[in-house]
Structure formats: C-alpha cells, structure tokens
Design a protein around this motif. Structure first.
Motif, PDB file in Angstrom:
ATOM      1  N   SER A  74       3.945   2.387   2.412  1.00 27.03           N
ATOM      2  CA  SER A  74       3.343   1.458   1.968  1.00 27.03           C
ATOM      3  C   SER A  74       1.961   1.876   1.076  1.00 27.03           C
ATOM      4  O   SER A  74       1.525   3.013   1.205  1.00 27.03           O
ATOM      5  CB  SER A  74       2.803   0.211   2.915  1.00 27.03           C
ATOM      6  OG  SER A  74       2.200   0.811   4.181  1.00 27.03           O
TER       7      SER A  74
ATOM      8  N   ALA B 213      -4.182  -6.151   1.987  1.00 26.25           N
ATOM      9  CA  ALA B 213      -2.954  -6.387   1.276  1.00 26.25           C
ATOM     10  C   ALA B 213      -3.339  -6.198  -0.050  1.00 26.25           C
ATOM     11  O   ALA B 213      -4.318  -6.925  -0.483  1.00 26.25           O
ATOM     12  CB  ALA B 213      -1.881  -7.585   1.619  1.00 26.25           C
TER      13      ALA B 213
ATOM     14  N   GLY C 118      -1.006  -7.805  -2.821  1.00 27.37           N
ATOM     15  CA  GLY C 118       0.091  -8.567  -3.091  1.00 27.37           C
ATOM     16  C   GLY C 118       1.097  -8.279  -2.180  1.00 27.37           C
ATOM     17  O   GLY C 118       0.754  -7.883  -1.002  1.00 27.37           O
ATOM     18  N   LYS C 119       2.388  -8.372  -2.239  1.00 22.53           N
ATOM     19  CA  LYS C 119       3.437  -8.247  -1.279  1.00 22.53           C
ATOM     20  C   LYS C 119       4.017  -6.990  -1.341  1.00 22.53           C
ATOM     21  O   LYS C 119       5.260  -6.523  -0.674  1.00 22.53           O
ATOM     22  CB  LYS C 119       4.437  -9.253  -1.385  1.00 22.53           C
ATOM     23  CG  LYS C 119       3.916 -10.586  -1.121  1.00 22.53           C
ATOM     24  CD  LYS C 119       4.987 -11.785  -1.265  1.00 22.53           C
ATOM     25  CE  LYS C 119       4.348 -13.162  -0.747  1.00 22.53           C
ATOM     26  NZ  LYS C 119       5.578 -14.254  -0.649  1.00 22.53           N
ATOM     27  N   TYR C 120       3.479  -5.811  -1.960  1.00 23.61           N
ATOM     28  CA  TYR C 120       4.283  -4.607  -2.242  1.00 23.61           C
ATOM     29  C   TYR C 120       4.702  -3.766  -1.046  1.00 23.61           C
ATOM     30  O   TYR C 120       5.402  -3.169  -0.743  1.00 23.61           O
ATOM     31  CB  TYR C 120       3.569  -3.780  -3.322  1.00 23.61           C
ATOM     32  CG  TYR C 120       3.850  -4.148  -4.757  1.00 23.61           C
ATOM     33  CD1 TYR C 120       4.841  -4.757  -5.593  1.00 23.61           C
ATOM     34  CD2 TYR C 120       2.642  -5.184  -5.220  1.00 23.61           C
ATOM     35  CE1 TYR C 120       5.019  -5.171  -6.789  1.00 23.61           C
ATOM     36  CE2 TYR C 120       2.823  -6.143  -6.263  1.00 23.61           C
ATOM     37  CZ  TYR C 120       3.768  -5.838  -7.234  1.00 23.61           C
ATOM     38  OH  TYR C 120       3.893  -6.494  -8.362  1.00 23.61           O
ATOM     39  N   SER C 121       3.472  -3.914  -0.135  1.00 20.76           N
ATOM     40  CA  SER C 121       3.703  -3.261   1.247  1.00 20.76           C
ATOM     41  C   SER C 121       4.733  -3.657   1.979  1.00 20.76           C
ATOM     42  O   SER C 121       5.565  -2.898   2.744  1.00 20.76           O
ATOM     43  CB  SER C 121       2.226  -3.070   1.839  1.00 20.76           C
ATOM     44  OG  SER C 121       1.455  -2.207   1.296  1.00 20.76           O
ATOM     45  N   GLN C 122       4.736  -5.033   2.232  1.00 24.17           N
ATOM     46  CA  GLN C 122       5.755  -5.731   2.782  1.00 24.17           C
ATOM     47  C   GLN C 122       7.042  -5.501   2.257  1.00 24.17           C
ATOM     48  O   GLN C 122       8.252  -5.212   3.007  1.00 24.17           O
ATOM     49  CB  GLN C 122       5.461  -7.124   2.797  1.00 24.17           C
ATOM     50  CG  GLN C 122       6.674  -8.203   3.364  1.00 24.17           C
ATOM     51  CD  GLN C 122       6.200  -9.612   3.208  1.00 24.17           C
ATOM     52  OE1 GLN C 122       5.214 -10.096   2.995  1.00 24.17           O
ATOM     53  NE2 GLN C 122       7.409 -10.598   3.006  1.00 24.17           N
ATOM     54  N   TRP C 123       7.208  -5.667   0.852  1.00 24.16           N
ATOM     55  CA  TRP C 123       8.514  -5.313   0.102  1.00 24.16           C
ATOM     56  C   TRP C 123       9.082  -4.036   0.350  1.00 24.16           C
ATOM     57  O   TRP C 123      10.232  -3.842   0.687  1.00 24.16           O
ATOM     58  CB  TRP C 123       8.434  -5.803  -1.349  1.00 24.16           C
ATOM     59  CG  TRP C 123       8.524  -7.405  -1.648  1.00 24.16           C
ATOM     60  CD1 TRP C 123       8.549  -8.061  -0.892  1.00 24.16           C
ATOM     61  CD2 TRP C 123       7.646  -7.430  -2.670  1.00 24.16           C
ATOM     62  NE1 TRP C 123       8.489  -8.975  -1.767  1.00 24.16           N
ATOM     63  CE2 TRP C 123       7.633  -8.986  -2.922  1.00 24.16           C
ATOM     64  CE3 TRP C 123       6.976  -7.057  -3.905  1.00 24.16           C
ATOM     65  CZ2 TRP C 123       7.405  -9.935  -3.788  1.00 24.16           C
ATOM     66  CZ3 TRP C 123       6.695  -7.951  -4.958  1.00 24.16           C
ATOM     67  CH2 TRP C 123       6.657  -9.280  -4.833  1.00 24.16           C
TER      68      TRP C 123
ATOM     69  N   GLU D  73      10.402  -3.976   3.887  1.00 29.47           N
ATOM     70  CA  GLU D  73      12.015  -4.529   3.742  1.00 29.47           C
ATOM     71  C   GLU D  73      13.082  -3.609   3.305  1.00 29.47           C
ATOM     72  O   GLU D  73      14.080  -3.444   3.680  1.00 29.47           O
ATOM     73  CB  GLU D  73      11.806  -5.791   3.198  1.00 29.47           C
ATOM     74  CG  GLU D  73      10.981  -6.944   3.896  1.00 29.47           C
ATOM     75  CD  GLU D  73      10.883  -8.164   3.184  1.00 29.47           C
ATOM     76  OE1 GLU D  73      11.289  -8.198   1.915  1.00 29.47           O
ATOM     77  OE2 GLU D  73       9.886  -8.874   3.453  1.00 29.47           O
TER      78      GLU D  73
ATOM     79  N   LYS E 128       4.839  -6.590  11.957  1.00 28.46           N
ATOM     80  CA  LYS E 128       3.946  -7.448  10.951  1.00 28.46           C
ATOM     81  C   LYS E 128       2.658  -6.658  11.515  1.00 28.46           C
ATOM     82  O   LYS E 128       2.213  -6.519  12.582  1.00 28.46           O
ATOM     83  CB  LYS E 128       3.900  -8.797  11.111  1.00 28.46           C
ATOM     84  CG  LYS E 128       5.274  -9.237  10.663  1.00 28.46           C
ATOM     85  CD  LYS E 128       5.313 -10.858  10.494  1.00 28.46           C
ATOM     86  CE  LYS E 128       6.672 -11.434  10.326  1.00 28.46           C
ATOM     87  NZ  LYS E 128       6.569 -12.777  10.035  1.00 28.46           N
TER      88      LYS E 128
END
Length: 463
Positions: free
Chosen positions: A81, A96, A98-103, A106, A194
């Motif tokens: 991440s 964070a 954006g959502k890049y770490s979350q993506w 996943e 999370k």
C-alpha cells in the motif's frame, strides 16, 4: 519500463509493486498518466498529447497484469500500500490517498499475492513521532521524503517482508546485517484488516495485575517474550503467554509487560520500565530477558535502540537521530543492572534469563548440526550480570538450544512463525517449559511456592 523488467525477471525473483500516487488525475491530458479508478474491466480510448491513440484501463487491470506476468515467470509478487503524505489534522497524520491502498489490499487477496500494509505501518510511526519530527522528513514538499524519511520507509518495507506469513525469498536468507536488525512487523498480513480495526488492536493496553492482593510476577523483554498484542497475530507467539499455565493463579499474578521491538535500552527510555516500577510492591518478582534487539544500531532514524556491547561502564553520548534528543547510551549489562537494582529497591526479586536462541544452525566436520548459541555475547553477558549482582539466572539460551539440537532441523522448523526468530504457539510452549525447567534447576527457586500442577510435570534442567 515493465517490458525491461520482464526481460530480466527469472524464477525465484521477488518483485515489490507499489502504485497509486500518480494514478489519479487526467487520463489523456497534461502528464497523461492516470489510470481509470477502480478494479474493473472498464476502458476508455483517447488521444495522448503526442497524438498517439491509447486505450486506458483501470488501476486494477494494470496491477493484475503485473501480478500475472510476475507469476508467469515463476517469480513472486509482493504488493505494498502507499507511502504516507505529510498532511496532519488534529495531531494525526493523513492515512489515505484515495482508495489505492484499499484497492491494493483487495487485489492481493483476489490474486493470491503477498501484501504489506505499508500505509498503516508508516502512519503509525509518524503519529508516534509527532508532526514536528515528521516534517523534517519532507524537505521539499508533502509527498517526497528526504534521506531520513526514505530510510524510515525502507526499514518498514523490510519489517513488512519479514512479517509475511510465508517468506517470499523461499529458503534464502537475503538480509544484510542492517536488515537483520529490523524487527518483523505484526501489521503485515495477506488479508489486511481495515485500518480502524488494526488501530484499535494497537491501542490495546499492556496487562496489569489481576488481583492486587496477590504477589505479581512481571515479565519484561522483547517480542520473544510477548509478540505484538500477545494474541498470536501472524502465527507468532512469545513464551510469556503460555508460561502463565505453569503458575497458580490463586497465588500469583503473571503480568507480561514485554514489548516487541524494544531493547533493554529502549524499554527504559520509552517509559515502559517506569510503569512497571510503579506497579511493583514488596514480595513481587521480575523476570527479564533482553538481547535480540540490543545488537541494533546505537543511533539511526528508524529504531535507535542498540546498546554498547558487554557489561562494563562504557558510555556513548549521541544526538539521537530518532528522538532528536541528547542521550547517553550504556552497555547491555548496565541496563540489566539498573533493572535489577531498582526492582530490589522496590522490594521485588529479580531473575535474569539469557535470550532465546534463533533458528540458526552450525554444522561440524562430522556433519552434526547444532543450534548456534549466544556464547560470548548476550547469553554470556546476561549470566555475568546475574552472577555479579547475585540474582537467579536461567540459562534459557542453552536450555532451548539443547532441546532444538535433540529435535533436529525439520522438527524445529515447525516451531517457528517466521524465518528464524519468532516462534509459533508450539514453539512458544516449548520455550515456556524451558523457562520452568530453568527455574526448577536453581538451588533456591524463588518462585517454587507459586508453581502450578502443570509445572510439576516439567523436568528440571540438568546443566
């Protein structure tokens, strides 16, 4: 650039993949470098500034392609991440971009790739250091670190690699002396929880005596005594958890105050020993085991936890690169003596253990493999201090090493949760039994009256 890497990639190689900072923004104008958001199969055709027509795809598509290409070569992908930007609100750093770490997390799960939650690791460290200290890591802007910040991030990448459930380097031990000094991170997981759940776990307080009317046995040390939160995260345990079963809870509290990543020095300077002292009362006991982290660098901007080798009175005055404070660093033996003297001053009995051995083997000319002992270093120095101060000494390094020798390489491999330092539950239980064997071997075992029925089944160590 990716084609060039693929040409050189071979089976057994490891590829660290981290993208996201530049994937947002304009897709076909300006720098024309953004990917489409998300993990789907959407596409968008457009013309680049140089006139070339290109089909842009999602962040997930590009990442999946790289993961697939790496695996096709017989190499191992490790996803990371994002690093953390230097932006603060109410004393906490931004976690964070954006959502890049979350993506990325996943994708690691869906594609069966290893994952290092570098975002949380860095953010936790930044919050610990505070805004003013972290600002010095970013000399030009809020995204790019200077040498000190890069050094910190690099050490956390290594901590993440060492904390993976499976070593991506296979049977190879790739780390330099500097890399060996980095403690494995308990935050590295294949399926990362999370951030909120992880943060809650990190805030879990260290235990305190359950019944203040009883005497207490305090355990102080590093991650080989208490790994992470003492809950077996990453399949790694210290011996301080299973050793509880060997004591009668109606007679004594066992309070595991060991903290992973600390040396004898940073256990003191970090305020942990002061908190233990505040709980100690006459009739209590303190078992101490340090050494694994004392061999680290005396001064750096990642841990700054090393002690001077030996048991003498030598000192080294430093400007601590991590705390930005002037500090006088002492020998390993000096810190142990301080713990012993102050425990005694509070009416407690101190017991010194030599550090548990790592899973490292030496081979004789006859082909006999034996575990490498700590003779001539921390195991010896721990005994010297115990002898000089007249406290009980448990030669834990030798006791466990003999058990490992008798079990053999293959069986010992099954006792570890990482490459060579942290045991799994079975290994921790073996080590805990060795602690009891060492206590029972003492001429006068100060804890004899508090042992449980389970302890009666443990044979005394025979030197």
């Amino acid at each position: 650039m990716w084609d060039q890497i693929l040409q050189e990639l071979k089976a057994g190689d490891v590829v660290l993949i981290q993208f996201g900072h530049n994937d947002s923004g304009a897709v076909f104008t300006g720098k024309a470098r953004a990917s489409l958001p998300g993990l789907g199969e959407e596409t968008q055709e457009g013309r680049l500034p140089d006139g070339k027509v290109e089909t842009a795809r999602t962040f997930g598509w590009y990442m999946r392609k790289m993961i697939g290409d790496v695996k096709a070569k017989g190499a191992r992908p490790v996803l990371l991440s994002l690093t953390i930007r230097q932006r603060w609100e109410n004393g906490k750093v931004e976690r964070a971009s954006g959502k890049y770490s979350q993506w990325t997390a996943e994708l690691a799960k869906s594609e069966g790739a290893a994952f290092i939650d570098l975002s949380t690791m860095i953010a936790d460290r930044y919050d610990e250091l505070g805004e003013e200290k972290v600002k010095a890591f970013f000399p030009k802007d809020y995204v790019h670190t200077g040498p000190e910040g890069a050094e910190l991030s690099a050490s956390l990448v290594v901590a993440g690699l060492k904390g993976l459930p499976t070593n991506p380097f296979g049977t190879v031990e790739p780390y330099s002396e500097k890399g060996h000094a980095v403690e494995a991170s308990p935050l590295t997981v294949l399926d990362a929880p999370k951030p909120a759940a992880r943060a809650a776990r990190e805030r879990k307080p260290l235990p305190v005596p359950a019944n203040v009317a009883l005497p207490s046995l305090f355990l102080i040390g590093d991650s080989t005594v208490r790994n992470g939160q003492g809950d077996g995260a990453n399949g790694q345990w210290g011996w301080g958890e299973p050793v509880v079963a060997y004591f009668d809870a109606t007679k004594i509290n066992v309070v595991n105050r060991a903290v992973g990543g600390l040396s004898s020095r940073t256990y003191l300077t970090g305020g942990h020993w002061e908190k233990v002292l505040g709980m100690i009362k006459p009739g209590d006991f303190v078992i101490m085991q340090f050494g694994h982290n004392d061999s680290s660098a005396v001064n750096d901007n990642t841990r700054a936890r090393g002690t001077i080798k030996g048991t003498g009175e030598e000192t080294e005055e430093i400007d601590n690169a991590l705390t930005k404070q002037r500090e006088v660093v002492h020998t390993y033996g000096w810190y142990l003596r301080k713990f012993i003297a102050e425990a005694r001053a509070n009416g407690a009995t101190a017991i010194v253990c030599s550090p548990v051995p790592r899973k490292k083997w030496s081979e004789s000319e006859a082909g006999l493999k034996t575990v490498v002992r700590g003779t001539g270093s921390y195991a010896t120095w721990a005994e010297v201090v115990a002898t000089e101060t007249g406290v009980a000494f448990v030669p834990l390094n030798e006791i466990i090493a003999r058990r490992y020798d008798s079990l053999g390489v293959e069986a010992v491999n099954g006792l570890f949760g990482d490459e060579h330092t942290h045991t799994n539950r079975l290994g921790a239980e073996l080590n805990a039994g060795c602690v009891i064997a060492g206590l029972k071997a003492l001429n006068e075992n100060p804890l004899a009256a508090f042992l449980s029925v389970e302890a009666a089944k443990v044979e005394s160590f025979v030197p």
